[in-house]
Design a protein around this motif. Sequence first.
Motif, PDB file in Angstrom:
ATOM      1  N   HIS A 100       0.856  -1.190   0.000  1.00  0.00           N
ATOM      2  CA  HIS A 100       0.000   0.000   0.000  1.00  0.00           C
ATOM      3  C   HIS A 100       0.888   1.235   0.000  1.00  0.00           C
ATOM      4  O   HIS A 100       2.109   1.106  -0.017  1.00  0.00           O
ATOM      5  N   HIS A 102       1.603   3.768   2.188  1.00  0.00           N
ATOM      6  CA  HIS A 102       2.189   4.456   3.339  1.00  0.00           C
ATOM      7  C   HIS A 102       3.719   4.471   3.317  1.00  0.00           C
ATOM      8  O   HIS A 102       4.359   3.495   2.911  1.00  0.00           O
ATOM      9  N   ASP A 104       6.023   4.164   5.487  1.00  0.00           N
ATOM     10  CA  ASP A 104       6.827   3.169   6.206  1.00  0.00           C
ATOM     11  C   ASP A 104       6.859   1.827   5.465  1.00  0.00           C
ATOM     12  O   ASP A 104       7.468   0.866   5.937  1.00  0.00           O
ATOM     13  N   HIS A 105       6.196   1.780   4.296  1.00  0.00           N
ATOM     14  CA  HIS A 105       6.227   0.586   3.430  1.00  0.00           C
ATOM     15  C   HIS A 105       6.793   0.897   2.046  1.00  0.00           C
ATOM     16  O   HIS A 105       7.103  -0.012   1.291  1.00  0.00           O
ATOM     17  N   HIS A 177      -7.528  -0.865   4.837  1.00  0.00           N
ATOM     18  CA  HIS A 177      -6.606   0.001   5.589  1.00  0.00           C
ATOM     19  C   HIS A 177      -6.468   1.341   4.862  1.00  0.00           C
ATOM     20  O   HIS A 177      -6.368   2.408   5.476  1.00  0.00           O
ATOM     21  N   ASP A 196      -0.736  -3.958   5.949  1.00  0.00           N
ATOM     22  CA  ASP A 196      -1.317  -3.485   7.208  1.00  0.00           C
ATOM     23  C   ASP A 196      -2.767  -3.939   7.401  1.00  0.00           C
ATOM     24  O   ASP A 196      -3.497  -3.399   8.225  1.00  0.00           O
TER      25      ASP A 196
HETATM   26 ZN   LIG Z   1      -0.064   1.440   6.552  1.00  0.00          ZN
END
Ligand SMILES: [Zn+2]
Length: 314
Positions: A100, A102, A104-105, A177, A196
Amino acid sequence: MNTRSGSHFIAALISVGANLALAQQAPPAPMPAPPDTKIETDNLAPGIYMLTGRGGNIGLTVGPDGAAIIDDQFADMVPKIRAAVALLAEKPVRFVINTHLHGDHTGGNDAFSAGGAVIIAQENVRKRLGSPQVNPSNNQTLPARAREALPVITFADSATLHFNDDDLEFTHLPKAHTETDIVVRFRKANVVHMGDLFVGGFPFIDGNTGGTLDGYILAHEKVLASIDDNTKLIRGHGPVGNKAELQAFHDMLVVVRDRVARLVKSGKTQEQVVAARPTKEFEQQYGGANFDAQQWLGRAYVDQKRALEMHRRK
Ligand SMILES: [Zn+2]
């Protein structure tokens, strides 16, 4: 495979559910990693690993076709991720799959793409990373990501990467999410990276990017129908899990969602919903990992209020 022939090779290699977008490579941007964060490597199946560092858990496959990773944490973790991959694979990462949007990914996308990797994601990841987004952790607006951070192969509903003698099946689970989520299933190895959609505590539902609690619960139902008791589940954050744990997480969310929905329908305010503690018996197990129960219920209230209004408008 050199990078110039890469796009042809990939087009042949991947059966893509919908559209295919290809872009150019960009020059590398080296970044120092924080000295205190280590990458831990867990072996889940032959050639399949989970890497844990700072940010979302990474899935890694190594074998005769080379290396591919699922998610890439933050830009400053890339040298450490590369070092961990190099212990297991002779060649650099060829594919990066984003579960996805975000940061942090996807924070390592720029550097991995500059190093020759091809980034694959659901089409909404490309749309959203290519335009300014609200940072979910502080509600500030983030600028669009650099061109080289954007996925170059995108799909609407599903795609399959035939790699290292397995089939990596990407399935879009809408409005969960976020509106960009996929799960990645190694069909033969029976490992699923959940992104997530499975985490160690009360989950973050990012309403700013199309996430909904109802969609999150539906996503679990689809995944649960496709796995068995031996499936290993990589959580977006937290330890490796199994079907029983995902089922329990899902069942908890159904109970809490139904209670919150009932309270919202009866006209209770956010304060009243939080005070009613519809999370009561689950707080010990799920509280604190991402949110304490009060914070999370505040968000669940807003989510269910929005869901009710959408329902009434129909
Ligand atoms: Zn996330």
